[in-house]
Design an enzyme around this catalytic site. Structure first.
Site, PDB file in Angstrom:
ATOM      1  N   GLY A  19     -12.196  -5.750  14.570  1.00 34.72           N
ATOM      2  CA  GLY A  19     -10.736  -5.816  14.627  1.00 34.72           C
ATOM      3  C   GLY A  19     -10.211  -4.495  15.169  1.00 34.72           C
ATOM      4  N   ALA A  21      -9.454  -1.613  13.777  1.00 28.47           N
ATOM      5  CA  ALA A  21     -10.124  -0.378  13.340  1.00 28.47           C
ATOM      6  C   ALA A  21     -11.513  -0.264  13.964  1.00 28.47           C
ATOM      7  CB  ALA A  21     -10.209  -0.328  11.818  1.00 28.47           C
ATOM      8  N   LYS A  44     -18.616 -10.846  12.543  1.00 30.10           N
ATOM      9  CA  LYS A  44     -18.891 -12.208  12.059  1.00 30.10           C
ATOM     10  C   LYS A  44     -18.312 -13.254  13.006  1.00 30.10           C
ATOM     11  CE  LYS A  44     -16.781 -13.330   8.074  1.00 30.10           C
ATOM     12  NZ  LYS A  44     -16.493 -13.479   6.626  1.00 30.10           N
ATOM     13  N   SER A  50     -10.864 -11.841  15.380  1.00 29.45           N
ATOM     14  CA  SER A  50     -10.712 -10.994  14.192  1.00 29.45           C
ATOM     15  C   SER A  50      -9.300 -11.175  13.657  1.00 29.45           C
ATOM     16  CB  SER A  50     -10.889  -9.517  14.564  1.00 29.45           C
ATOM     17  OG  SER A  50     -12.132  -9.326  15.167  1.00 29.45           O
ATOM     18  N   VAL A  53      -5.758 -10.011  15.212  1.00 28.24           N
ATOM     19  CA  VAL A  53      -4.937 -10.700  16.228  1.00 28.24           C
ATOM     20  C   VAL A  53      -3.752 -11.414  15.586  1.00 28.24           C
ATOM     21  CG1 VAL A  53      -6.874 -11.052  17.820  1.00 28.24           C
ATOM     22  CG2 VAL A  53      -6.237 -12.902  16.286  1.00 28.24           C
ATOM     23  N   PHE A 123      11.891  -1.951   9.849  1.00 33.60           N
ATOM     24  CA  PHE A 123      10.971  -2.721   9.005  1.00 33.60           C
ATOM     25  C   PHE A 123      11.156  -2.302   7.553  1.00 33.60           C
ATOM     26  CE2 PHE A 123       7.350  -5.612   9.656  1.00 33.60           C
ATOM     27  CZ  PHE A 123       7.692  -6.108  10.900  1.00 33.60           C
ATOM     28  N   ASP A 217     -16.182  -9.184   2.648  1.00 34.60           N
ATOM     29  CA  ASP A 217     -17.635  -8.941   2.782  1.00 34.60           C
ATOM     30  C   ASP A 217     -17.982  -7.443   2.762  1.00 34.60           C
ATOM     31  OD1 ASP A 217     -17.083 -11.540   3.522  1.00 34.60           O
ATOM     32  OD2 ASP A 217     -18.233 -11.493   5.373  1.00 34.60           O
ATOM     33  N   GLN A 236      -1.202  -6.783  -2.040  1.00 27.33           N
ATOM     34  CA  GLN A 236       0.154  -7.014  -1.545  1.00 27.33           C
ATOM     35  C   GLN A 236       0.406  -8.503  -1.307  1.00 27.33           C
ATOM     36  OE1 GLN A 236       1.700  -5.680   2.620  1.00 27.33           O
ATOM     37  NE2 GLN A 236       2.669  -4.397   1.069  1.00 27.33           N
ATOM     38  N   HIS A 238       2.955 -10.848   0.644  1.00 23.28           N
ATOM     39  CA  HIS A 238       3.989 -10.793   1.681  1.00 23.28           C
ATOM     40  C   HIS A 238       5.085 -11.784   1.309  1.00 23.28           C
ATOM     41  CE1 HIS A 238       5.945 -11.055   5.573  1.00 23.28           C
ATOM     42  NE2 HIS A 238       5.189 -10.064   6.026  1.00 23.28           N
ATOM     43  N   LEU A 248       1.577 -16.332   8.190  1.00 19.64           N
ATOM     44  CA  LEU A 248       2.561 -15.252   8.172  1.00 19.64           C
ATOM     45  C   LEU A 248       3.807 -15.598   8.992  1.00 19.64           C
ATOM     46  CD1 LEU A 248       3.262 -12.244   7.548  1.00 19.64           C
ATOM     47  CD2 LEU A 248       2.132 -11.664   9.696  1.00 19.64           C
ATOM     48  N   GLU A 251       7.854 -10.115   8.956  1.00 13.57           N
ATOM     49  CA  GLU A 251       9.031  -9.382   8.506  1.00 13.57           C
ATOM     50  C   GLU A 251       9.974  -9.124   9.689  1.00 13.57           C
ATOM     51  OE1 GLU A 251       7.548  -6.447   5.724  1.00 13.57           O
ATOM     52  OE2 GLU A 251       9.205  -5.136   6.271  1.00 13.57           O
ATOM     53  N   ARG A 282       7.892  -4.576   0.393  1.00 10.19           N
ATOM     54  CA  ARG A 282       7.415  -5.937   0.095  1.00 10.19           C
ATOM     55  C   ARG A 282       7.208  -6.231  -1.376  1.00 10.19           C
ATOM     56  NH1 ARG A 282       3.223  -6.101   5.064  1.00 10.19           N
ATOM     57  NH2 ARG A 282       4.875  -6.443   6.596  1.00 10.19           N
ATOM     58  N   HIS A 350      -1.500 -10.908   1.145  1.00 10.09           N
ATOM     59  CA  HIS A 350      -1.401 -10.415   2.510  1.00 10.09           C
ATOM     60  C   HIS A 350      -2.244  -9.174   2.787  1.00 10.09           C
ATOM     61  CE1 HIS A 350       0.449  -9.727   6.407  1.00 10.09           C
ATOM     62  NE2 HIS A 350       0.827  -8.511   6.049  1.00 10.09           N
ATOM     63  N   GLU A 374      -8.367  -1.845   6.786  1.00  6.33           N
ATOM     64  CA  GLU A 374      -8.027  -2.443   5.489  1.00  6.33           C
ATOM     65  C   GLU A 374      -9.167  -2.398   4.478  1.00  6.33           C
ATOM     66  OE1 GLU A 374      -6.161  -6.292   5.640  1.00  6.33           O
ATOM     67  OE2 GLU A 374      -6.066  -6.427   3.453  1.00  6.33           O
ATOM     68  N   ARG A 385       1.822  -0.995   0.413  1.00  8.54           N
ATOM     69  CA  ARG A 385       1.890  -0.559   1.816  1.00  8.54           C
ATOM     70  C   ARG A 385       3.196  -1.014   2.457  1.00  8.54           C
ATOM     71  NH1 ARG A 385       1.200  -3.091   6.492  1.00  8.54           N
ATOM     72  NH2 ARG A 385       0.152  -4.959   5.691  1.00  8.54           N
ATOM     73  N   ASN A 389       2.628  -0.239   8.792  1.00 10.69           N
ATOM     74  CA  ASN A 389       1.760   0.920   8.540  1.00 10.69           C
ATOM     75  C   ASN A 389       0.282   0.515   8.551  1.00 10.69           C
ATOM     76  OD1 ASN A 389       3.448   3.093   8.435  1.00 10.69           O
ATOM     77  ND2 ASN A 389       3.455   3.314   6.202  1.00 10.69           N
TER      78      ASN A 389
HETATM   79  O1  FUM Z   1       5.484  -9.069   8.591  1.00  6.74           O
HETATM   80  C1  FUM Z   1       4.670  -8.621   9.370  1.00  6.74           C
HETATM   81  O2  FUM Z   1       4.803  -8.687  10.590  1.00  6.74           O
HETATM   82  C2  FUM Z   1       3.507  -7.924   8.824  1.00  6.74           C
HETATM   83  C3  FUM Z   1       3.292  -6.670   9.149  1.00  6.74           C
HETATM   84  C4  FUM Z   1       2.350  -5.859   8.369  1.00  6.74           C
HETATM   85  O3  FUM Z   1       1.715  -6.369   7.460  1.00  6.74           O
HETATM   86  O4  FUM Z   1       2.264  -4.659   8.627  1.00  6.74           O
END
Ligand code: FUM
Length: 571
Positions: A19, A21, A44, A50, A53, A123, A217, A236, A238, A248, A251, A282, A350, A374, A385, A389
């Site tokens: 992903g 990172a 995987k 990943s 995306v 945000f 994993d 967290q 969401h 999702l 936000e 959140r 989330h 993550e 979080r 971020n």
């Molecule tokens: O709501 C979102 O677009 C999520 C963003 C995030 O988790 O940083």
């Protein structure tokens, strides 16, 4: 490539996870070594599948005059309910802008402002509009950019659709075992440095924004190898998971003016965060929604209670231009035209604020093992979080992990890889799990686990419920010993992969519950009905969970505070 089972594949740096990172780490390791190191990326799934995306909303960084590093840091620390390690936060905010610019140079199609600069939007919990974005497909565009960059280096080898099962540690990191899904054969990897960038744990919960692959994993593998997992009680939720699937709804929808309404048509956030309203952090918004529903003010639908996310002030054309993906998701997955009627949402698992404990350089407690993104916990996000971020965490700390792993690999020689643990792992998986013939079924156990976490380890927690959840998870671990997998073949045996994932999820769930049960306070995303206050005197500290045969053993570590003393958290 045809190779014998348990052949040892040797590289200088092995990165697990492709992903944001993982790819960022791979690119950095390649550049730091001037293309000299031999780097492997094991994933995987194909990298472009990943979970990164799926990130929609954006990526935070200070880019404009009215903003400042201190303001971004303060927002992050306060959002974290003061559990963040502040030295890490200070480094993070300073390194964020250069990552945005790097991606820009590598071709990321950031949305532009009218003056041609990279556009930024507000945000939740941020005091300045600092989210850079690419419409509502930020993660996808960042991944395309990074994958394109990483595949341009001929010293990076991709092992797509290979599942890592074990990290071998004996004083230092010595190797990994992984199954190639295509053949079903197990191989060993030797390297001088290993980077874990395996993402989150969302699938431990029944209602989640996460892809099916997010089964914790990497965290479980590191934990079993003796590395502590930190702050796992902080999960967290969401506020806007699409009902009924949990997909999702970014936000970004609330940033564009979306309002949250209860069944009385009331914009209830005015009772919970009168200044920030829908753009409070959140933990606060998700708790407010859940309280509204628990107290009977939610809408009632065929899939349970929900909250309305109202964006009907936009007409269809404007909607499709500003939030194209959200428009499509609402139509296709909820049968709702969001320009005409509100989108049904409720809180969905989330993000894991916790993960493999790592320091500011992403080094873990085992030499040669790094963790970023993550799956890691360097104390950046504390107890909660802030949105946007996370993608920038992956970029900043992915780069740091790549750099440090590369530097270690350039000066160290290859550690010996003992054969015995390899044979044991092969036996554990193919004789033990694939060969077993009990009467328990993986999907049934997995659903029980996910429902238990959803019901008893959710937004509002209570010691009694956490104890019940722990009992269930431990009984599921016992029952797991009697599973059987009907497909006994090796080639692309997804039933076997799901069984391995469940095994990891059970460990991760146990750590979440034990850590949550021990933390007798409410902070950030961890809210205990039986201990509803934050307690800095006793709990301003990180939880560390170590694997033992009897279950997690906990230790604690102080939070590093540089500038910002904990205060009351109001929005
Ligand atoms: O709501 C979102 O677009 C999520 C963003 C995030 O988790 O940083």
């Amino acid at each position: 490539m045809v190779v014998e089972a348990l052949e040892v594949l040797t590289h200088d740096v092995v990165i697990v996870g492709a992903g944001l990172a993982g790819l960022r780490a791979a690119v950095e390791a390649s550049e730091v070594s001037n293309g000299k190191l031999d780097i492997a990326v094991i994933s995987k799934v194909h990298p472009m599948r990943s979970h990164s995306v799926c990130a929609q909303g954006g990526t935070a960084a200070v880019l404009r005059e009215g903003d400042s590093y201190d303001l971004h840091a303060w927002d992050t620390v306060k959002g974290a309910d003061f559990l963040a390690d502040q030295d890490v936060v200070e480094l993070f905010v300073r390194r964020a802008p250069r990552e945005i610019i790097k991606l820009e140079r590598w071709g990321c199609p950031w949305t532009r402002a009218e003056d041609g600069r990279i556009a930024q939007k507000p945000f939740g919990g941020h005091s300045y509009p600092r989210a850079c974005y690419a419409a509502d497909m930020s993660g996808l565009m960042e991944m395309r950019t990074l994958y394109g960059r990483a595949t341009a280096y001929d010293n990076i080898t991709f092992y797509d659709e290979w599942m890592v099962t074990k990290l071998i540690v004996d004083g230092v990191a010595r190797g990994l075992t992984a199954i190639e899904l295509r053949s079903g054969e197990m191989y060993a990897f030797r390297a001088k440095a290993f980077v874990f960038a395996t993402g989150g744990i969302g699938r431990v919960y029944a209602f989640t924004t996460f892809s099916h692959t997010a089964t914790g994993d990497g965290m479980a593998i590191a934990y079993r190898a003796g590395l502590p997992l930190a702050d796992m009680e902080f999960v967290q939720f969401h506020p806007t998971g699409l009902v009924p699937q949990g997909i999702l709804i970014s936000e970004a929808a609330r940033s564009a003016g979306g309002r949250l309404l209860n069944a009385k048509g009331e914009r209830f956030m005015k009772h919970y965060a009168p200044e920030r309203m829908e753009l409070a952090p959140r933990d606060i918004v998700a708790r407010a929604e859940q309280r509204e529903m628990n107290e009977g003010r939610g809408f009632v639908g065929p899939y349970g209670p929900y909250i309305a996310l109202d964006l009907t002030f936009m007409d269809e054309d404007e909607f499709k231009e500003k939030l194209p993906q959200i428009f499509e998701l609402a139509v296709k997955f909820a049968g709702v035209n969001p320009a005409e009627e509100p989108i049904p949402v409720r809180p969905a698992a989330h993000y894991a604020m916790g993960g493999i404990r790592a320091n500011i350089n992403t080094e873990t407690r085992v030499k040669g093992v790094f963790a970023a993104g993550e799956c890691a916990c360097y104390g950046l996000h504390g107890a909660n979080r802030l949105g946007t971020n996370s993608t920038i965490d992956c970029l900043v700390f992915g780069a740091i992990a790549g750099e440090h792993a590369a530097k270690l690999a350039m000066k160290n020689s290859l550690p010996e890889l003992p054969r015995e643990p390899l044979k044991e792992e092969e036996k554990r998986i193919f004789d033990g799990i694939l060969g077993s013939s009990g009467d328990e079924r993986v999907p049934a156990l997995r659903e029980e686990l996910r429902n238990t976490m959803q019901e008893k380890v959710f937004i509002f927690r209570h010691g009694d419920q956490l104890k019940e959840a722990l009992k269930t998870v431990r009984s599921l671990k016992e029952r797991y010993k009697s599973i059987s997998i009907e497909d006994k073949g090796r080639v692309f045996n997804l039933a076997l992969i799901h069984a391995l994932e469940l095994d990891f999820m059970l460990d991760v769930a146990e750590v979440i519950i034990v850590s949550a049960l021990a933390r007798k306070e409410s902070r950030g995303a961890h809210y205990r009905l039986d201990c509803p206050k934050r307690d800095d005197k006793n709990w301003l500290k990180h939880t560390l969970a170590f694997w033992t045969p009897e279950g997690p053993r906990l230790e604690y570590e102080p939070v590093r505070i540089t500038k910002w003393k904990p205060t009351a958290r109001r929005y």
